[in-house]
Design a protein around this motif. Sequence first.
Motif, PDB file in Angstrom:
ATOM      1  N   ALA A 236       0.899  -1.394   0.301  1.00 47.83           N
ATOM      2  CA  ALA A 236       0.101   0.293  -0.143  1.00 47.83           C
ATOM      3  C   ALA A 236       1.340   1.783   0.353  1.00 47.83           C
ATOM      4  CB  ALA A 236      -0.750  -0.245   1.259  1.00 47.83           C
ATOM      5  N   GLY A 237       0.595   2.409  -0.851  1.00 47.03           N
ATOM      6  CA  GLY A 237       1.198   3.704  -0.662  1.00 47.03           C
ATOM      7  C   GLY A 237       2.428   3.532  -2.523  1.00 47.03           C
ATOM      8  N   LEU A 238       2.955   2.336  -2.803  1.00 48.26           N
ATOM      9  CA  LEU A 238       3.497   2.192  -3.882  1.00 48.26           C
ATOM     10  C   LEU A 238       2.749   2.076  -5.138  1.00 48.26           C
ATOM     11  CD1 LEU A 238       6.378  -0.419  -2.941  1.00 48.26           C
ATOM     12  CD2 LEU A 238       6.288   2.676  -3.025  1.00 48.26           C
ATOM     13  N   GLY A 239       2.311   3.280  -6.040  1.00 42.64           N
ATOM     14  CA  GLY A 239       1.384   2.930  -6.673  1.00 42.64           C
ATOM     15  C   GLY A 239       1.745   3.851  -7.458  1.00 42.64           C
ATOM     16  N   PRO A 240       0.534   4.129  -8.821  1.00 44.49           N
ATOM     17  CA  PRO A 240       0.606   5.306  -9.487  1.00 44.49           C
ATOM     18  C   PRO A 240       0.205   6.535  -9.253  1.00 44.49           C
ATOM     19  CG  PRO A 240      -0.280   3.515 -10.862  1.00 44.49           C
ATOM     20  CD  PRO A 240       0.037   2.957  -9.520  1.00 44.49           C
ATOM     21  N   GLY A 241       0.741   7.555  -9.275  1.00 45.97           N
ATOM     22  CA  GLY A 241       0.564   8.647  -8.267  1.00 45.97           C
ATOM     23  C   GLY A 241       1.258   9.277  -7.604  1.00 45.97           C
TER      24      GLY A 241
END
Length: 277
Positions: free
Chosen positions: A170-175
């Motif tokens: 969680a928190g490692l993602g696009p944007g």
Amino acid sequence: MNATSTGALLLCRADPETVRPLAHLLREQMLLTRAGEEWSVLVPEGKPWRDTGPSGGDPEPVDRVLGGWATALAVGSPWPVLALWWDADRAGYTLAAGFRRTVGYIWLADGTPVGEDEAMRTFAARLGLDPVLDLQALEELTRPDPDADAEARLRGLLAVLTRTGLTLPAGLGPGESADRLRSVAAVQRGAERVEWAGWRDAVRAELDAVESSSLGPWVRGPRARAVAAAQLAAGLPLLLWGARRRSGGWATAGALLLAQGALGLAYHRARAATEPR
């Protein structure tokens, strides 16, 4: 997305222990952590896409930097590497696998697709995705959708990859911004820092990568030593026999066996010299 939300991830279809040796060779400071059963993620600690080149020119765009890293990792490994990147204007991916030509796709910030449909089919094939269900979901990402921006497109891509075991923390993602990605990766359980430690460690890392592959038992270890000893044992009498019979072919074969056996044993000694004491 805004101007501060430039970010990048390198997804490797291998566990961290396998990725670590080759990641050192990038000569970049990165954080490495697990991203599912069969995946790892590398998060850059720096922002090289903001740095000027050695001649003072314009910095390279984030997609070119990530594409180069993905290619470098994939050439030396049997597993594919997927680079995800995004900035204020665009977002996309680059998939590298071995020596094959890289494949990628780009969306504008508002989600407008500007890539080629064939890229998605190649993407699915190289990752072993379902040629019907998964490919259908990927092709949806190449069609106009006023409700899907570039971030949503990348999340849709990642949703398909969850069927291969990919699970990003969680928190490692696009944007997310590069700073946010780095801080999230740093607190993951088992996360480790990967950085350049000089050519001695680079050579050791490269040899580790070879030895951890399917060729490993034939390169180093009891089996490799046995093969080298057998080559020496067979090469010497064959060389002498060929010399007595004045047979150039047999003498050459014996010389080759001797050379291969000697190189095999020399490799063990040289390899031991590169290991930490």
